[in-house]
Design a protein around this motif. Structure first.
Motif, short mmCIF file in Angstrom:
data_model
loop_
_atom_site.label_atom_id
_atom_site.label_comp_id
_atom_site.label_asym_id
_atom_site.label_seq_id
_atom_site.Cartn_x
_atom_site.Cartn_y
_atom_site.Cartn_z
N VAL A 225 0.91 -1.24 -0.02
CA VAL A 225 0.04 0.14 0.09
C VAL A 225 0.81 1.06 0.15
CG1 VAL A 225 -1.88 -1.21 1.04
CG2 VAL A 225 -0.27 0.33 2.55
N LEU A 226 2.29 0.87 -0.33
CA LEU A 226 3.19 2.09 -0.06
C LEU A 226 4.07 2.23 -1.39
CD1 LEU A 226 4.46 1.89 3.37
CD2 LEU A 226 2.93 3.55 2.80
N PRO A 227 4.38 3.50 -1.66
CA PRO A 227 5.50 3.64 -2.63
C PRO A 227 6.59 2.95 -2.33
CG PRO A 227 5.26 5.71 -1.67
CD PRO A 227 4.23 4.92 -0.80
N GLN A 228 7.61 2.64 -3.36
CA GLN A 228 9.00 2.24 -2.80
C GLN A 228 9.68 2.94 -1.89
OE1 GLN A 228 11.21 1.01 -6.26
NE2 GLN A 228 12.45 -0.44 -5.16
N GLU B 207 -0.89 10.41 5.18
CA GLU B 207 -1.64 10.59 4.01
C GLU B 207 -2.44 9.26 3.80
OE1 GLU B 207 -3.65 12.77 1.23
OE2 GLU B 207 -2.53 13.63 2.83
N ARG B 208 -1.63 8.17 3.86
CA ARG B 208 -2.23 6.95 3.64
C ARG B 208 -3.41 6.68 4.60
NH1 ARG B 208 -3.42 5.13 0.36
NH2 ARG B 208 -3.79 2.72 0.02
N ALA B 209 -3.11 7.06 5.88
CA ALA B 209 -4.13 6.88 6.91
C ALA B 209 -5.44 7.67 6.66
CB ALA B 209 -3.57 7.43 8.09
N ARG B 210 -5.11 8.92 6.08
CA ARG B 210 -6.24 9.83 5.94
C ARG B 210 -7.27 9.35 4.79
NH1 ARG B 210 -7.77 14.34 2.70
NH2 ARG B 210 -6.10 14.16 1.30
N THR B 211 -6.50 8.98 3.67
CA THR B 211 -7.11 8.29 2.45
C THR B 211 -7.61 6.89 2.36
OG1 THR B 211 -5.12 7.92 1.15
CG2 THR B 211 -6.08 10.22 1.09
N GLY B 212 -6.87 5.89 3.03
CA GLY B 212 -6.95 4.59 3.02
C GLY B 212 -6.72 3.75 4.22
#
Ligand SMILES: [Zn+2]
Length: 355
Positions: free
Chosen positions: A83-86, A100-105
């Protein structure tokens, strides 16, 4: 609603906190490893007009702060590689990306609990990695570089402490060990060795032994061979700077093994030291229970796993006197993990000659 991301780098942790619109709610902050207790307190109360974050996100390559955060009752989530960029070869993706990952997904992340530990939900990768590592383990064992315990016919045991050095608990553990005059081995993480070299010197000056426990306590199945090698080498460099020596033994975080990691060890480097007695102290079942678990399972040759860092270790410290007294009563001698394994190597060579 706020979302926080914690990234690790060569010299500590970067933290970003954003609001529901994705705007920064606080300025970016940086915390070295000695200040993780302060980081925990700050996240619980980030500012006068701010609530604690709805979610705090870490990478699967950062296994050093989740224990303290979950013990404080904070909502911690792990972001797995898919779920992350490299990420860079050494370091995690930026803190802002994690927030941002927590906010959107948030649904794509794994919630961590104090009881479940940092790798909950990754059982398939954990056990799959161990299964696929069997041929490498056999090869390392033949080379005398893979151990779960020492010889069973000598009254020797090794007490080991993982995830330090810790600014709060390592000194307390050292004081107790000194009181009984027993020796232990500390499997330290590079991030903390780098920040707390004086504590590493104190460990060595007290006659204890050192082990390499990687730089950031990553989940090994998520590392490339190069990333694994950098975790080991950077930690060796930090040890060398702190005390002028490099540990002879390595212990993988969570006891995870992968063919990629063990392949790197086949060509050289430290011997791999697991354990045969897990105190389960990290799950904080109470000091009496921790001591009883160790004493119920330990015997000659045992490699005993406890923790002096990576979380709230008050119970480990409280259990330690009973652990030591119980083992001393059985006339077991405390030796360094590498000395225990050296005994196993000698024993193995003898067996081989007899065949
Ligand atoms: Zn560990």
């Amino acid at each position: 609603m706020l979302y926080a991301g914690i990234a690790w780098s060569v010299d500590g942790y970067d933290v970003e906190v954003i609001d529901a619109d994705g705007n920064r709610a606080t300025a970016p902050t940086h915390w070295d490893a000695a200040r993780v207790p302060e980081l925990t307190a700050w996240l619980a109360a980030p500012g006068p007009a701010l609530e604690p974050p709805h979610a705090i996100v870490l990478e699967s390559t950062n296994g050093l702060v989740d224990g303290l955060l979950t013990a404080a009752g904070l909502p911690v989530y792990r972001a797995d590689p898919w779920v992350l960029p490299q990420r860079p070869d050494f370091g995690s993706v930026p803190a802002l990306t994690l927030a941002e990952r927590a906010r959107t997904g948030l649904a794509s992340l794994s919630a961590l609990t104090a009881e479940g530990g940092g790798q909950s939900g990754r059982d398939d990768d954990y056990h799959g990695g161990i299964r696929r590592s069997a041929p490498y383990e056999e090869e390392l064992t033949r080379a005398g570089r893979y151990f779960r315990h020492g010889p069973r016919d000598r009254p020797e045991i090794a007490l080991t402490f993982d995830d330090g050095p810790d600014p709060v608990y390592t000194g307390q553990v050292l004081d107790i060990l000194a009181r009984y005059g027993v020796r232990a081995t500390f499997f330290c993480v590079g991030l903390h060795v780098h920040t707390l070299p004086d504590l590493v010197r104190r460990i060595v000056d007290a006659g204890h032994s050192l082990g390499n426990h990687t730089w950031s306590h990553p989940f090994l199945p998520d590392l490339t061979p190069r990333q694994f090698r950098l975790q080991l080498e950077r930690t060796e460099e930090a040890f060398d700077r702190a005390v002028g020596r490099i540990p002879a033994v390595f212990r993988p975080p969570y006891g995870a093994r992968t063919p990629e990691a063990l392949g790197e060890l086949l060509t050289g480097g430290p011997a791999l030291a697991l354990w045969d007695v897990d105190s389960w102290d990290w799950a904080r079942p109470g000091p009496e229970r921790i001591a009883r678990t160790v004493l119920d399972h330990a015997g000659p040759g045992s490699l005993i796993l406890m923790h002096d860092g990576g979380g709230d270790r008050r119970q480990s410290v409280a259990a330690l006197p009973a652990v030591i007294e119980g083992l001393l009563e059985r006339d077991l001698r405390f030796v360094a993990a590498d000395a225990l394994m050296a005994g196993a190597r000698t024993e193995g060579a003898g067996t081989h000659r007899g065949e």
